[in-house]
Scaffold this motif. Structure first.
Motif, PDB file in Angstrom:
ATOM      1  N   HIS A 156     -13.612  -2.847   6.857  1.00 47.10           N
ATOM      2  CA  HIS A 156     -12.680  -3.789   6.220  1.00 47.10           C
ATOM      3  C   HIS A 156     -11.578  -2.940   5.594  1.00 47.10           C
ATOM      4  CE1 HIS A 156     -11.402  -7.211   3.790  1.00 47.10           C
ATOM      5  NE2 HIS A 156     -11.691  -6.590   2.669  1.00 47.10           N
ATOM      6  N   ILE A 157     -10.348  -3.087   6.096  1.00 44.69           N
ATOM      7  CA  ILE A 157      -9.215  -2.315   5.589  1.00 44.69           C
ATOM      8  C   ILE A 157      -8.211  -3.278   4.977  1.00 44.69           C
ATOM      9  CG2 ILE A 157      -7.321  -0.752   6.175  1.00 44.69           C
ATOM     10  CD1 ILE A 157      -9.016   0.183   8.552  1.00 44.69           C
ATOM     11  N   VAL A 158      -7.813  -2.980   3.749  1.00 48.92           N
ATOM     12  CA  VAL A 158      -6.843  -3.817   3.043  1.00 48.92           C
ATOM     13  C   VAL A 158      -5.739  -2.917   2.500  1.00 48.92           C
ATOM     14  CG1 VAL A 158      -6.507  -5.574   1.263  1.00 48.92           C
ATOM     15  CG2 VAL A 158      -8.753  -5.318   2.332  1.00 48.92           C
ATOM     16  N   LEU A 159      -4.499  -3.333   2.691  1.00 51.63           N
ATOM     17  CA  LEU A 159      -3.347  -2.629   2.143  1.00 51.63           C
ATOM     18  C   LEU A 159      -2.697  -3.494   1.080  1.00 51.63           C
ATOM     19  CD1 LEU A 159      -1.740  -1.295   5.447  1.00 51.63           C
ATOM     20  CD2 LEU A 159      -3.419  -0.168   3.980  1.00 51.63           C
ATOM     21  N   PHE A 160      -2.368  -2.864  -0.040  1.00 57.06           N
ATOM     22  CA  PHE A 160      -1.795  -3.574  -1.177  1.00 57.06           C
ATOM     23  C   PHE A 160      -0.411  -3.027  -1.506  1.00 57.06           C
ATOM     24  CE2 PHE A 160      -6.382  -3.277  -1.756  1.00 57.06           C
ATOM     25  CZ  PHE A 160      -6.741  -4.597  -1.970  1.00 57.06           C
ATOM     26  N   LYS A 161       0.558  -3.930  -1.646  1.00 52.64           N
ATOM     27  CA  LYS A 161       1.869  -3.588  -2.182  1.00 52.64           C
ATOM     28  C   LYS A 161       1.937  -4.260  -3.549  1.00 52.64           C
ATOM     29  CE  LYS A 161       5.315  -3.117   0.397  1.00 52.64           C
ATOM     30  NZ  LYS A 161       6.579  -2.605   0.930  1.00 52.64           N
ATOM     31  N   LEU A 162       2.176  -3.468  -4.583  1.00 54.94           N
ATOM     32  CA  LEU A 162       2.164  -3.996  -5.942  1.00 54.94           C
ATOM     33  C   LEU A 162       3.559  -4.398  -6.399  1.00 54.94           C
ATOM     34  CD1 LEU A 162      -0.286  -1.491  -7.675  1.00 54.94           C
ATOM     35  CD2 LEU A 162      -0.791  -3.526  -6.306  1.00 54.94           C
ATOM     36  N   LYS A 163       3.599  -5.344  -7.324  1.00 56.97           N
ATOM     37  CA  LYS A 163       4.874  -5.753  -7.924  1.00 56.97           C
ATOM     38  C   LYS A 163       5.506  -4.579  -8.656  1.00 56.97           C
ATOM     39  CE  LYS A 163       3.068 -10.369  -8.810  1.00 56.97           C
ATOM     40  NZ  LYS A 163       2.612 -11.276  -9.880  1.00 56.97           N
ATOM     41  N   ASP A 164       4.677  -3.826  -9.368  1.00 56.28           N
ATOM     42  CA  ASP A 164       5.109  -2.643 -10.103  1.00 56.28           C
ATOM     43  C   ASP A 164       4.559  -1.432  -9.371  1.00 56.28           C
ATOM     44  OD1 ASP A 164       5.539  -0.524 -11.831  1.00 56.28           O
ATOM     45  OD2 ASP A 164       4.427  -1.385 -13.507  1.00 56.28           O
ATOM     46  N   GLY A 165       5.420  -0.731  -8.675  1.00 57.15           N
ATOM     47  CA  GLY A 165       4.978   0.403  -7.877  1.00 57.15           C
ATOM     48  C   GLY A 165       4.955   1.719  -8.632  1.00 57.15           C
ATOM     49  N   SER A 194       6.180   1.256   3.420  1.00 52.66           N
ATOM     50  CA  SER A 194       4.882   1.669   2.886  1.00 52.66           C
ATOM     51  C   SER A 194       4.266   0.621   1.973  1.00 52.66           C
ATOM     52  CB  SER A 194       5.032   2.956   2.066  1.00 52.66           C
ATOM     53  OG  SER A 194       5.389   4.044   2.852  1.00 52.66           O
ATOM     54  N   TYR A 195       2.945   0.584   1.996  1.00 52.91           N
ATOM     55  CA  TYR A 195       2.174  -0.147   0.995  1.00 52.91           C
ATOM     56  C   TYR A 195       1.672   0.884  -0.001  1.00 52.91           C
ATOM     57  CZ  TYR A 195       2.288  -4.794   3.026  1.00 52.91           C
ATOM     58  OH  TYR A 195       2.691  -6.026   3.448  1.00 52.91           O
ATOM     59  N   ASP A 196       1.334   0.457  -1.206  1.00 52.16           N
ATOM     60  CA  ASP A 196       0.980   1.384  -2.280  1.00 52.16           C
ATOM     61  C   ASP A 196      -0.442   1.924  -2.190  1.00 52.16           C
ATOM     62  OD1 ASP A 196       3.488   1.169  -3.808  1.00 52.16           O
ATOM     63  OD2 ASP A 196       2.841  -0.916  -4.100  1.00 52.16           O
ATOM     64  N   ILE A 197      -1.387   1.060  -1.799  1.00 51.06           N
ATOM     65  CA  ILE A 197      -2.800   1.423  -1.833  1.00 51.06           C
ATOM     66  C   ILE A 197      -3.478   0.954  -0.546  1.00 51.06           C
ATOM     67  CG2 ILE A 197      -5.009   1.113  -3.048  1.00 51.06           C
ATOM     68  CD1 ILE A 197      -3.367   0.378  -5.554  1.00 51.06           C
ATOM     69  N   ALA A 198      -4.361   1.802  -0.027  1.00 56.61           N
ATOM     70  CA  ALA A 198      -5.226   1.420   1.092  1.00 56.61           C
ATOM     71  C   ALA A 198      -6.668   1.405   0.590  1.00 56.61           C
ATOM     72  CB  ALA A 198      -5.096   2.408   2.243  1.00 56.61           C
ATOM     73  N   LEU A 199      -7.380   0.331   0.913  1.00 57.02           N
ATOM     74  CA  LEU A 199      -8.801   0.207   0.615  1.00 57.02           C
ATOM     75  C   LEU A 199      -9.548   0.150   1.942  1.00 57.02           C
ATOM     76  CD1 LEU A 199     -11.232  -0.391  -1.299  1.00 57.02           C
ATOM     77  CD2 LEU A 199     -10.685  -2.823  -0.969  1.00 57.02           C
ATOM     78  N   ILE A 200     -10.486   1.068   2.130  1.00 59.61           N
ATOM     79  CA  ILE A 200     -11.308   1.077   3.335  1.00 59.61           C
ATOM     80  C   ILE A 200     -12.752   0.941   2.881  1.00 59.61           C
ATOM     81  CG2 ILE A 200     -12.008   2.364   5.391  1.00 59.61           C
ATOM     82  CD1 ILE A 200      -9.310   3.911   5.055  1.00 59.61           C
TER      83      ILE A 200
END
Length: 95
Positions: free
Chosen positions: A4-13, A50-56
């Motif tokens: 399960h891979i999720v990429l997050f782009k945050l409002k505040d980078g 780019s997205y800020d964070i990757a969760l694997i």
């Protein structure tokens, strides 16, 4: 095995905001039995796409992934993510 891979782009980078959210994700480790492996990565390129964070994360089965989705610890993480995210994308695959 299900990945399960999720990429997050945050409002505040900002570095502080990204690290705070990454730590919220890391804090799931060892608290959800179904979660067999977790890796949290922070973007180092910082390009426009780019997205800020990757969760694997990895699970033994689709049923384990489904149990993770509704686990109370994960639900608390979702609450945080819903407050700080600009966008999220995900992919799940079997290997």
């Amino acid at each position: 095995m299900v990945t399960h891979i999720v990429l997050f782009k945050l409002k505040d980078g900002s570095k502080e905001s990204v690290e705070r959210t990454a730590q919220v994700l890391r804090d799931m480790e060892g608290k959800i039995d179904e979660l067999k492996a977790i890796e949290v990565g922070l973007d180092v390129i910082h390009s426009a796409r780019s997205y800020d964070i990757a969760l694997i994360t990895r699970f033994d089965s689709l049923e384990a992934l489904e149990a993770y989705q509704v686990h109370p610890v994960h639900k608390k993480v979702i609450e945080h993510i819903n407050e700080v995210r600009e966008s999220v994308i995900a992919v799940d695959f079997e290997s």
